[in-house]
Write a protein that holds these residues in place. Structure first.
Motif, PDB file in Angstrom:
ATOM      1  N   GLU A   1      22.482 -37.457  46.826  1.00  0.00           N
ATOM      2  CA  GLU A   1      22.423 -36.010  46.569  1.00  0.00           C
ATOM      3  C   GLU A   1      23.632 -35.314  47.176  1.00  0.00           C
ATOM      4  O   GLU A   1      24.248 -35.835  48.108  1.00  0.00           O
ATOM      5  CB  GLU A   1      21.166 -35.406  47.208  1.00  0.00           C
ATOM      6  N   SER A   2      23.938 -34.105  46.670  1.00  0.00           N
ATOM      7  CA  SER A   2      25.035 -33.361  47.291  1.00  0.00           C
ATOM      8  C   SER A   2      24.545 -32.784  48.629  1.00  0.00           C
ATOM      9  O   SER A   2      23.340 -32.662  48.855  1.00  0.00           O
ATOM     10  CB  SER A   2      25.532 -32.255  46.370  1.00  0.00           C
ATOM     11  N   THR A   3      25.497 -32.463  49.488  1.00  0.00           N
ATOM     12  CA  THR A   3      25.119 -32.126  50.866  1.00  0.00           C
ATOM     13  C   THR A   3      25.270 -30.638  51.137  1.00  0.00           C
ATOM     14  O   THR A   3      26.221 -30.018  50.691  1.00  0.00           O
ATOM     15  CB  THR A   3      26.025 -32.882  51.839  1.00  0.00           C
TER      16      THR A   3
ATOM     17  N   MET B   1      27.152 -36.581  58.063  1.00  0.00           N
ATOM     18  CA  MET B   1      28.199 -37.342  57.378  1.00  0.00           C
ATOM     19  C   MET B   1      28.686 -36.619  56.132  1.00  0.00           C
ATOM     20  O   MET B   1      29.891 -36.444  55.928  1.00  0.00           O
ATOM     21  CB  MET B   1      27.682 -38.754  57.043  1.00  0.00           C
ATOM     22  N   GLY B   2      27.739 -36.185  55.322  1.00  0.00           N
ATOM     23  CA  GLY B   2      28.109 -35.470  54.098  1.00  0.00           C
ATOM     24  C   GLY B   2      28.836 -34.165  54.408  1.00  0.00           C
ATOM     25  O   GLY B   2      29.737 -33.752  53.663  1.00  0.00           O
ATOM     26  N   LEU B   3      28.460 -33.528  55.511  1.00  0.00           N
ATOM     27  CA  LEU B   3      29.116 -32.255  55.852  1.00  0.00           C
ATOM     28  C   LEU B   3      30.541 -32.492  56.340  1.00  0.00           C
ATOM     29  O   LEU B   3      31.414 -31.651  56.152  1.00  0.00           O
ATOM     30  CB  LEU B   3      28.327 -31.514  56.941  1.00  0.00           C
ATOM     31  N   ILE B   4      30.764 -33.638  56.963  1.00  0.00           N
ATOM     32  CA  ILE B   4      32.103 -33.911  57.495  1.00  0.00           C
ATOM     33  C   ILE B   4      33.070 -34.312  56.378  1.00  0.00           C
ATOM     34  O   ILE B   4      34.192 -33.821  56.314  1.00  0.00           O
ATOM     35  CB  ILE B   4      32.042 -35.015  58.587  1.00  0.00           C
ATOM     36  N   ASP B   5      32.620 -35.216  55.478  1.00  0.00           N
ATOM     37  CA  ASP B   5      33.603 -35.691  54.472  1.00  0.00           C
ATOM     38  C   ASP B   5      33.343 -35.181  53.048  1.00  0.00           C
ATOM     39  O   ASP B   5      34.080 -35.512  52.133  1.00  0.00           O
ATOM     40  CB  ASP B   5      33.705 -37.228  54.492  1.00  0.00           C
ATOM     41  N   GLY B   6      32.301 -34.377  52.882  1.00  0.00           N
ATOM     42  CA  GLY B   6      32.049 -33.781  51.560  1.00  0.00           C
ATOM     43  C   GLY B   6      31.474 -34.767  50.547  1.00  0.00           C
ATOM     44  O   GLY B   6      31.301 -34.430  49.376  1.00  0.00           O
ATOM     45  N   SER B   7      31.180 -35.999  50.958  1.00  0.00           N
ATOM     46  CA  SER B   7      30.618 -36.982  50.022  1.00  0.00           C
ATOM     47  C   SER B   7      29.114 -36.785  49.894  1.00  0.00           C
ATOM     48  O   SER B   7      28.491 -36.165  50.759  1.00  0.00           O
ATOM     49  CB  SER B   7      30.876 -38.395  50.537  1.00  0.00           C
ATOM     50  N   PRO B   8      28.527 -37.372  48.825  1.00  0.00           N
ATOM     51  CA  PRO B   8      27.063 -37.291  48.702  1.00  0.00           C
ATOM     52  C   PRO B   8      26.374 -37.968  49.878  1.00  0.00           C
ATOM     53  O   PRO B   8      26.999 -38.773  50.576  1.00  0.00           O
ATOM     54  CB  PRO B   8      26.779 -38.055  47.405  1.00  0.00           C
ATOM     55  N   ARG B   9      25.092 -37.668  50.068  1.00  0.00           N
ATOM     56  CA  ARG B   9      24.311 -38.272  51.159  1.00  0.00           C
ATOM     57  C   ARG B   9      24.421 -39.790  51.109  1.00  0.00           C
ATOM     58  O   ARG B   9      24.241 -40.402  50.042  1.00  0.00           O
ATOM     59  CB  ARG B   9      22.832 -37.884  51.026  1.00  0.00           C
TER      60      ARG B   9
END
Ligand code: CMP
Length: 220
Positions: free
Chosen positions: A50-52, A89-97
């Motif tokens: 999912e998106s973060t 993690m998702g907030l730091i690199d913008g990747s999905p969960r």
């Protein structure tokens, strides 16, 4: 989701290790932009892929970090307890969960939006430092797990898991946390049947014994 009453959150935030270096003014700023949420046992707080959008702090309850393959087989990557955070993690690199986080029992959560979390990191080096320390600890644990999977057979993995989960109580090494064979299997990448066999063998050989709710490891 419920907007957090400021007083409640300030007291709560003060007891969260990640924010322990913050003064009252900073905590108050944070409390105004945080929310709280209760989830029931079995609920997915975040889902892999999912998106973060938020960082979560577990205030009460226990959650497991999992991944599943296309056949629905689950692996448990980690357990989280009160005071621990997830979703960074998702907030730091913008990747999905990267994984699912599932409530293993009813959980009380505090959440911060991506913007609030990033502002908090920019303004407070202590928070960034604590975050880095936790990430390093998680990387160390992941390295250890890779090593176990690559180098140990199932007996070795079960033995290491029991030692990792154990603590010394009144001079004896004991495992206090109750773990089902199924959960143990999901943590070490083995079948439940194999874990049951290994536990039986360890018990018959005297390496472990049960006393009420405790598992004792006599020789360790
Ligand atoms: P994120 O990828 O945003 O969403 C899933 C979260 O699970 C992830 O952030 C981390 O907070 C957490 N997580 C993933 N892997 C581990 C791990 N090995 N140990 C502890 N927490 C993890």
């Amino acid at each position: 989701m419920v907007a957090t009453p400021v007083g409640f959150s300030l007291v709560v935030l003060r007891n969260v290790a990640l924010f322990s270096g913050l003064d009252d003014l900073e905590l108050e700023k944070l409390s105004k932009v945080s929310g709280r949420k209760r989830v029931e046992r079995g609920a997915f707080v975040v889902r892999a892929g999912e998106s973060t959008d938020s960082l979560y702090v577990l205030l009460a309850g226990r959650a497991k970090v999992t991944n599943t393959d296309e056949d629905g087989r689950e692996i448990i990557l980690a357990w989280l307890g009160p005071g621990e955070f997830f979703g960074e993690m998702g907030l730091i690199d913008g990747s999905p969960r990267s994984a699912n986080v599932v409530a293993a029992e009813a959980c009380e959560l505090l959440f911060l939006s991506k913007d609030a979390f990033q502002r908090c990191l920019q303004d407070n080096f202590q928070v960034a430092q604590k975050l880095m320390k936790t990430l390093v600890l998680r990387l160390r644990e992941a390295d250890r797990k890779i090593e176990s999977l690559a180098l140990l057979d199932v007996y070795g993995r079960v033995a290491r898991l029991l030692l990792d989960m154990s603590e010394v109580v009144e001079g004896r090494r004991v495992v206090k946390k109750k773990m089902s064979k199924q959960d143990m299997a999901k943590m070490i990448g083995a079948s439940r049947e194999m874990v049951s066999k290994v536990m039986r063998d360890l018990e018959l050989s005297g390496y472990v014994r049960y006393e009420d709710d405790l598992l004792i490891i006599p020789g360790a």
